[in-house]
Design an enzyme around this catalytic site. Structure first.
Site, PDB file in Angstrom:
ATOM      1  CB  SER A 173      -0.944   0.010   1.203  1.00  0.00           C
ATOM      2  OG  SER A 173      -2.004  -0.908   1.002  1.00  0.00           O
ATOM      3  CE  LYS A 193      -4.632   1.688  -0.482  1.00  0.00           C
ATOM      4  NZ  LYS A 193      -4.068   0.346  -0.293  1.00  0.00           N
ATOM      5  CB  SER A 203      -4.296   1.188   3.951  1.00  0.00           C
ATOM      6  OG  SER A 203      -3.419   1.005   2.868  1.00  0.00           O
TER       7      SER A 203
END
Length: 422
Positions: free
Chosen positions: A104, A107, A162
């Site tokens: 993640s 991101k 997340s």
């Protein structure tokens, strides 16, 4: 209620926003994708030289002469990097360009790409198609079909929890997952993050999806130019809209908000990890292939450091944060003493004319000619940085070489909701 935080000594780092409460313990990060083929256990013998020739060599790169403190012991991460967020100097690195699954932390690239495109007050009603294709076991913030959320809500879901569901909704607003992946890949190339191959915008494990500690640091550094990015990545907890529920009055319903907390342990703290002094974000991740990954930014004594750590081999609780904290501590002690082993290159549109986008002589030598210049910051979350950087790049043609060398820093305006000493 939010409260203004302490102002730093450096004038370019003025306080602009606030944090919510600091005294909570964040929940564990969620991610359990289906396993797939993992990368090799050893780094390649030759890797990218973007940012400097030494960064393309396997193993640890650091200059320890002249009173520079020794690196911390017991570092087990496959890859890590310690850099000055403003000057771009890389103080030390370990397999900086090793292409690994990012989880993640990808991101950060998603946010840096998509965040400027929608005002935070924009409202969006979620339809089933928005949530299609989310990987099994993904971390979720709890978005419900047929409910309306603001863009501000969705970004809180991305940064604090997340939430892959929030990523998919925002991707749908951006023209779909495939379009968003193309946009992210194009932005990675603009940032000269050439180790990165994007398959899924949320960082979910996918065959061929890779990044590097170097590239993740570039994403963080670019994102931190944006006010909204800084606000979201440094928020500890917030209220998120719940689903509709009947109130007892005919034909009416109410949405009870619930609290979400940031899964970045250096920001929120945990039983074995205290809140890190000066921490201000950025993003954590954890998947089957990637292991634990993390990029953090912190400020002390007028110095702002970025540290990225990928996949510690030591599988103790919160190990990625413990190794990050050790590297931040070392970086603050070494700042001003350690000669850099490389640099964080600027975006293509901000590079000095004559430098190579793929790591030319200036990049390989670690020379100052490829560093960003003062004034190359974006105007907040509602504006991308491309226009400003393009203008700066054009102005460099008119500037004398000496002026460029003096003004080569990339300041982080009103960066910090800084942490008081515990």
């Amino acid at each position: 209620m939010p409260a203004p935080m302490k102002t730093g000594r450096r004038s370019v780092l003025v306080t602009s926003a606030t944090l919510l409460s600091l005294s909570v313990t964040a929940p564990a990060a969620l991610a359990a994708p289906t396993p797939s083929t993992s990368p090799t256990a050893t780094p390649p013998a030759h890797m990218s030289q973007v940012g400097g020739a030494r960064l393309g060599q396997p193993g640890t790169q650091v200059n320890l002469a002249g009173g520079v403190p020794a690196l911390p012991k017991d570092l087990t991460a496959r890859s890590w990097i310690v850099s000055d967020a403003e000057s771009g100097d890389i103080l030390a690195a370990h397999n900086a360009h090793w292409k690994l699954p990012p989880a993640s932390t990808l991101k950060m690239l998603f946010a840096d790409t998509v965040l400027p495109r929608f005002p935070k007050t924009t409202a969006h009603k979620v339809v089933p198609a928005d949530l299609a294709g989310i990987g099994a076991g993904s971390s979720m913030v709890g978005i419900k079909e047929n409910e309306t959320y603001t863009v501000h809500d969705l970004w809180l879901g991305v940064f604090l929890r997340s939430g892959n569901d929030a990523v998919h909704v925002l991707s749908s607003m951006n023209g779909g997952v495939d379009q968003t992946v193309r946009d992210m890949q194009a932005h990675a190339e603009e940032l000269q993050a050439l180790d990165t191959h994007v398959i899924s915008p949320d960082g979910y494990d996918a065959k061929g999806q890779v990044s590097s500690a170097y590239d993740l640091t570039l994403f963080a550094r670019s994102g931190l130019q944006k006010k909204d990015f800084r606000e979201y990545c440094s928020t500890v907890r917030a209220k998120f809209p719940g689903g509709s529920a009947k109130t007892g009055k005919k034909g009416t319903s109410a949405r009870e908000p619930f609290e979400i907390q940031n899964t970045n342990r250096l920001l929120s703290g945990d039983s074995d990890v205290p809140v890190y002094q000066g921490i201000a974000g950025v993003k954590n991740g954890n998947t089957t292939n990637a292991g634990a990954t993390f990029t953090g930014v912190a400020e002390r004594g007028g110095k702002v450091l970025l540290v990225t750590v990928m996949n510690p081999e030591k599988h103790e609780h919160n190990e990625v944060y413990k190794e990050t904290a050790k590297l931040l501590d070392w970086g603050f002690r070494a700042a001003g003493k350690a000669s850099p082993v490389g640099e964080l290159v600027p975006p293509k549109s901000a590079a000095q004319p004559g430098t190579s986008a793929s790591g030319g002589d200036a990049h390989r030598s670690g020379g100052s000619g490829s560093k960003p210049v003062a004034g190359s910051t974006a105007g907040g979350g509602s504006r991308g940085m491309g226009t400003a950087l393009a203008v700066v790049g054009g102005l460099l043609v008119l500037l004398a070489g000496g002026a460029f060398l003096v003004n080569r820093r990339w300041p982080l305006p009103d960066l910090m909701r800084r942490r008081p000493r515990p």
